[in-house]
Write a protein that holds these residues in place. Structure first.
Motif, PDB file in Angstrom:
ATOM      1  N   VAL A 142      39.643  47.357  33.003  1.00 26.76           N
ATOM      2  CA  VAL A 142      38.345  46.733  31.864  1.00 26.76           C
ATOM      3  C   VAL A 142      36.938  47.696  32.899  1.00 26.76           C
ATOM      4  CG1 VAL A 142      36.750  44.482  31.553  1.00 26.76           C
ATOM      5  CG2 VAL A 142      39.617  44.495  31.834  1.00 26.76           C
ATOM      6  N   ASP A 143      36.125  48.588  31.889  1.00 29.48           N
ATOM      7  CA  ASP A 143      34.966  48.871  32.416  1.00 29.48           C
ATOM      8  C   ASP A 143      33.925  47.980  32.768  1.00 29.48           C
ATOM      9  OD1 ASP A 143      32.106  50.302  32.009  1.00 29.48           O
ATOM     10  OD2 ASP A 143      33.361  51.757  32.043  1.00 29.48           O
ATOM     11  N   VAL A 144      33.407  47.966  34.063  1.00 32.49           N
ATOM     12  CA  VAL A 144      32.576  46.676  34.216  1.00 32.49           C
ATOM     13  C   VAL A 144      31.539  46.707  33.472  1.00 32.49           C
ATOM     14  CG1 VAL A 144      31.618  45.389  36.515  1.00 32.49           C
ATOM     15  CG2 VAL A 144      33.404  46.426  36.503  1.00 32.49           C
ATOM     16  N   ASP A 145      30.573  48.121  33.584  1.00 34.10           N
ATOM     17  CA  ASP A 145      29.776  47.827  32.591  1.00 34.10           C
ATOM     18  C   ASP A 145      29.352  48.025  31.303  1.00 34.10           C
ATOM     19  OD1 ASP A 145      28.485  48.610  35.287  1.00 34.10           O
ATOM     20  OD2 ASP A 145      29.144  50.051  35.088  1.00 34.10           O
ATOM     21  N   SER A 146      29.939  48.464  30.706  1.00 36.65           N
ATOM     22  CA  SER A 146      30.715  48.426  29.395  1.00 36.65           C
ATOM     23  C   SER A 146      30.963  47.404  28.727  1.00 36.65           C
ATOM     24  CB  SER A 146      30.809  49.838  28.726  1.00 36.65           C
ATOM     25  OG  SER A 146      32.514  49.912  29.621  1.00 36.65           O
ATOM     26  N   GLY A 147      32.433  47.106  29.403  1.00 39.37           N
ATOM     27  CA  GLY A 147      33.101  46.083  28.690  1.00 39.37           C
ATOM     28  C   GLY A 147      34.259  46.172  28.152  1.00 39.37           C
ATOM     29  N   VAL A 172      41.784  41.264  37.460  1.00 42.35           N
ATOM     30  CA  VAL A 172      40.661  41.942  36.798  1.00 42.35           C
ATOM     31  C   VAL A 172      39.889  41.144  38.191  1.00 42.35           C
ATOM     32  CG1 VAL A 172      38.868  40.724  35.069  1.00 42.35           C
ATOM     33  CG2 VAL A 172      40.696  40.624  34.476  1.00 42.35           C
ATOM     34  N   ARG A 173      40.427  40.427  38.965  1.00 48.77           N
ATOM     35  CA  ARG A 173      39.578  40.051  40.132  1.00 48.77           C
ATOM     36  C   ARG A 173      39.835  41.071  40.971  1.00 48.77           C
ATOM     37  NH1 ARG A 173      43.735  37.283  42.957  1.00 48.77           N
ATOM     38  NH2 ARG A 173      43.588  35.821  41.471  1.00 48.77           N
ATOM     39  N   PRO A 174      40.143  42.006  41.433  1.00 45.92           N
ATOM     40  CA  PRO A 174      39.875  42.938  42.414  1.00 45.92           C
ATOM     41  C   PRO A 174      38.823  44.109  41.261  1.00 45.92           C
ATOM     42  CG  PRO A 174      42.811  43.023  41.507  1.00 45.92           C
ATOM     43  CD  PRO A 174      41.899  42.082  41.208  1.00 45.92           C
ATOM     44  N   LEU A 175      38.811  43.878  40.170  1.00 47.06           N
ATOM     45  CA  LEU A 175      37.255  45.142  39.546  1.00 47.06           C
ATOM     46  C   LEU A 175      36.737  44.182  39.575  1.00 47.06           C
ATOM     47  CD1 LEU A 175      39.248  45.059  36.014  1.00 47.06           C
ATOM     48  CD2 LEU A 175      38.977  46.631  38.028  1.00 47.06           C
ATOM     49  N   VAL A 176      36.308  43.201  40.623  1.00 46.64           N
ATOM     50  CA  VAL A 176      34.813  42.163  40.165  1.00 46.64           C
ATOM     51  C   VAL A 176      34.509  42.134  41.945  1.00 46.64           C
ATOM     52  CG1 VAL A 176      33.982  40.024  40.044  1.00 46.64           C
ATOM     53  CG2 VAL A 176      35.448  40.929  38.564  1.00 46.64           C
ATOM     54  N   LYS A 305      30.534  39.906  37.641  1.00 42.95           N
ATOM     55  CA  LYS A 305      30.273  41.350  38.368  1.00 42.95           C
ATOM     56  C   LYS A 305      29.759  42.624  37.312  1.00 42.95           C
ATOM     57  CE  LYS A 305      31.083  46.204  40.729  1.00 42.95           C
ATOM     58  NZ  LYS A 305      32.126  47.070  41.567  1.00 42.95           N
ATOM     59  N   GLY A 306      29.378  43.250  36.536  1.00 48.17           N
ATOM     60  CA  GLY A 306      28.393  43.840  35.661  1.00 48.17           C
ATOM     61  C   GLY A 306      28.484  43.302  34.216  1.00 48.17           C
ATOM     62  N   ARG A 307      29.635  43.640  33.000  1.00 45.02           N
ATOM     63  CA  ARG A 307      30.387  42.399  32.572  1.00 45.02           C
ATOM     64  C   ARG A 307      31.523  41.253  32.563  1.00 45.02           C
ATOM     65  NH1 ARG A 307      26.683  42.837  28.367  1.00 45.02           N
ATOM     66  NH2 ARG A 307      25.494  44.962  28.451  1.00 45.02           N
ATOM     67  N   ILE A 308      31.647  41.846  33.925  1.00 45.25           N
ATOM     68  CA  ILE A 308      32.940  40.639  33.551  1.00 45.25           C
ATOM     69  C   ILE A 308      32.544  39.098  34.836  1.00 45.25           C
ATOM     70  CG2 ILE A 308      35.487  40.551  34.447  1.00 45.25           C
ATOM     71  CD1 ILE A 308      35.755  43.569  34.888  1.00 45.25           C
ATOM     72  N   LEU A 309      33.614  38.227  33.309  1.00 48.37           N
ATOM     73  CA  LEU A 309      33.111  36.545  34.825  1.00 48.37           C
ATOM     74  C   LEU A 309      34.472  36.427  34.967  1.00 48.37           C
ATOM     75  CD1 LEU A 309      32.169  34.534  36.110  1.00 48.37           C
ATOM     76  CD2 LEU A 309      32.255  33.809  33.250  1.00 48.37           C
ATOM     77  N   LEU A 310      34.939  35.629  35.966  1.00 42.20           N
ATOM     78  CA  LEU A 310      36.525  35.320  36.672  1.00 42.20           C
ATOM     79  C   LEU A 310      36.300  33.295  36.733  1.00 42.20           C
ATOM     80  CD1 LEU A 310      37.037  37.048  40.114  1.00 42.20           C
ATOM     81  CD2 LEU A 310      37.814  37.604  37.229  1.00 42.20           C
ATOM     82  N   ILE A 311      37.176  33.393  35.950  1.00 40.84           N
ATOM     83  CA  ILE A 311      37.453  31.989  35.693  1.00 40.84           C
ATOM     84  C   ILE A 311      39.115  31.361  36.645  1.00 40.84           C
ATOM     85  CG2 ILE A 311      35.728  31.696  34.069  1.00 40.84           C
ATOM     86  CD1 ILE A 311      37.551  31.218  32.073  1.00 40.84           C
ATOM     87  N   VAL A 349      23.123  39.073  28.967  1.00 43.24           N
ATOM     88  CA  VAL A 349      24.629  38.440  29.732  1.00 43.24           C
ATOM     89  C   VAL A 349      24.778  37.879  31.503  1.00 43.24           C
ATOM     90  CG1 VAL A 349      27.619  39.184  30.285  1.00 43.24           C
ATOM     91  CG2 VAL A 349      26.182  38.676  27.865  1.00 43.24           C
ATOM     92  N   PRO A 350      24.467  39.689  32.097  1.00 45.17           N
ATOM     93  CA  PRO A 350      24.173  38.779  33.464  1.00 45.17           C
ATOM     94  C   PRO A 350      23.393  38.145  34.068  1.00 45.17           C
ATOM     95  CG  PRO A 350      24.255  41.635  32.790  1.00 45.17           C
ATOM     96  CD  PRO A 350      24.006  40.482  31.346  1.00 45.17           C
ATOM     97  N   SER A 351      22.080  38.343  33.639  1.00 45.80           N
ATOM     98  CA  SER A 351      21.125  37.235  33.999  1.00 45.80           C
ATOM     99  C   SER A 351      22.185  35.615  33.599  1.00 45.80           C
ATOM    100  CB  SER A 351      20.002  36.864  33.818  1.00 45.80           C
ATOM    101  OG  SER A 351      20.087  36.302  31.965  1.00 45.80           O
ATOM    102  N   VAL A 352      22.555  35.450  32.683  1.00 44.06           N
ATOM    103  CA  VAL A 352      23.280  34.435  32.080  1.00 44.06           C
ATOM    104  C   VAL A 352      24.645  34.042  33.389  1.00 44.06           C
ATOM    105  CG1 VAL A 352      24.392  32.932  31.027  1.00 44.06           C
ATOM    106  CG2 VAL A 352      22.634  34.125  29.738  1.00 44.06           C
ATOM    107  N   LEU A 353      25.108  34.851  33.565  1.00 46.16           N
ATOM    108  CA  LEU A 353      26.572  34.822  34.842  1.00 46.16           C
ATOM    109  C   LEU A 353      25.677  34.473  36.162  1.00 46.16           C
ATOM    110  CD1 LEU A 353      28.868  38.304  33.589  1.00 46.16           C
ATOM    111  CD2 LEU A 353      28.953  35.601  32.992  1.00 46.16           C
ATOM    112  N   LYS A 354      24.802  35.266  36.317  1.00 44.74           N
ATOM    113  CA  LYS A 354      24.927  34.675  37.014  1.00 44.74           C
ATOM    114  C   LYS A 354      23.958  33.216  38.338  1.00 44.74           C
ATOM    115  CE  LYS A 354      20.383  35.112  40.589  1.00 44.74           C
ATOM    116  NZ  LYS A 354      18.723  36.627  40.943  1.00 44.74           N
TER     117      LYS A 354
END
Length: 409
Positions: A142-147, A172-176, A305-311, A349-354
């Motif tokens: 997964v590209d962190v910046d482009s998604g 995905v976790r190691p990418l974040v 991180k970037g466009r990636i979210l862990l849940i 998107v990044p501000s909502v993830l914050k």
């Protein structure tokens, strides 16, 4: 983007976390779920979502009747000889916390969440489009910046947001999070199995399963010899089945040589470790036993991180000692309502993830710490000490407001 201004959201993993996230997000966004398996193979037998989770399941159309979920009414704690230590009437959970405490077979819950994520919108009387599920989809990057999500078959999916719901062994976790976040053994494992009610009723020393007039109860049996062994059981699937989990220290169990966290277990080993418990007649009937190594990982420094979210377990794996694994995954799904109750663009998107991270990481990390503490100091008192905190969750908007006012959550 389609659906007017909807985001293109890719969810990696079609477990409880991924499917409920899809249900929350589908009303305004375009959802693709990528699942490595063929589906329908949820690890584990049954789960106990508390009021902090079930209130959100109800909000998004969950039907306990469809999946044979039962409302817990009593919790008993006993020693291994069957001597009652404590008994709690939990039939008033809805009055205290706004919803019931349910017990449900994991695959039944999974099927219901799949329905909520993928059924036609008209049939559900909601807006938006159903989530698209791609089975046997092997994600390799997964590209962190482009998604952009890359698959092993050479295909790629452009995404405004990528949600890693791919469980305890998340790719995905190691990418974040750059540091080593591998989930490690807690030092204990659980034998898990299901028994049909007609077998249980022949041998059980507890309440018969097929008597609907009796209170639905969860029984916790803790060895009084300091060995930290315990046997937990509760019914599911409309009283048809009894879910049983037997926890002991790894040093006392014949662990498999495989690195898998779930492997076949033997009745012989189960009886060797737990044969002195008064429920031995039930254990002697156990079949299709799974040996589930209880793992968790330290609280993460970030969930995005970037466009990636862990849940879910990808973000906050924990042992089952407070019954909060599935519940926290469902709370994560509710947290994604931040992408529904306000206009969101690709740029925002990044501000909502914050904001999501401000609430969900703090609360789930506290639940992880509570669970670890109970695992290390198992006792009736510790089991109940944090009930109010665990079950009290008014939603992500309420928590954000409290944080903005300088309060803790």
């Amino acid at each position: 983007m389609t659906q007017d201004t909807g985001l293109n959201i890719t969810i990696i993993g079609a477990g409880i976390a991924g499917l409920f996230a899809a249900r929350v997000l589908r009303e305004k966004h375009n959802i693709t779920i990528l699942e490595k398996s063929a589906g329908g193979n949820e690890v584990g037998a049954a789960v106990t979502p508390g009021p902090n989770a079930t209130k959100w399941l109800y909000k998004y159309g969950w039907s306990p009747k469809r999946c044979g979920a039962l409302s817990l009414e009593k919790v008993r704690t006993l020693n291994h000889e069957g001597v009652l230590v404590s008994e709690q009437d939990v039939s008033g959970m809805k009055d205290l916390f706004g919803s019931d405490w349910h017990v449900v077979h994991r695959i039944d819950l999974w099927n219901e969440l799949l329905r909520l994520a993928t059924d036609p919108s008209d049939a559900m009387s909601i807006s938006g489009s159903p989530a698209k599920v791609v089975w046997r989809a092997d994600v390799i990057d997964v590209d962190v910046d482009s998604g952009k999500v890359s698959l092993a078959n050479g295909e790629s999916i452009k995404s405004d947001l990528v949600i890693g719901a791919d469980g305890i062994k998340s790719i995905v976790r190691p990418l974040v999070v750059e540091q080593n976040t591998e989930a490690l053994s807690s030092g204990a494992s659980m034998f898990r199995f299901i028994i049909h009610n007609n077998i249980v009723n022949e041998v059980t020393p507890d309440t018969p399963l097929n008597d609907a007039s009796k209170m639905t109860e969860l029984n916790i049996r803790i060895a009084s010899d300091g060995s930290r062994r315990s046997v937990v059981s509760y019914p599911c699937r409309n009283l048809e089945l009894l879910n049983v989990g037997c926890i002991a220290q790894d040093s006392t169990i014949n662990l498999p040589t495989t690195d898998s966290w779930s492997a076949p277990g033997s009745r012989e080993d189960l009886l060797r470790v737990f044969g002195d418990f008064y429920v031995r007649p039930i254990l002697e009937k156990a079949e299709n036993i799974k040996l589930w190594q209880l793992r968790d990982h330290d609280p993460l420094p970030t969930y995005f991180k970037g466009r990636i979210l862990l849940i879910g377990d990808a973000a906050h794996a924990m042992t089952p000692h407070q019954g909060q694994g599935a519940a926290q995954a469902i709370e994560d799904g509710e947290g994604l309502s931040l992408f529904i109750d306000q206009p969101v663009t690709r740029e925002s998107v990044p501000s909502v993830l914050k904001d999501f991270d401000r609430v969900r990481r703090v609360r789930a990390s506290k639940i992880q710490a509570i669970t670890r503490n109970v695992h290390e100091k198992k006792s009736p008192e510790m089991m109940w000490k944090n009930l109010e905190y665990n079950f009290s969750y008014a939603g992500i908007r309420d928590c954000l407001g409290r944080l903005d006012d300088g309060q803790e959550i």
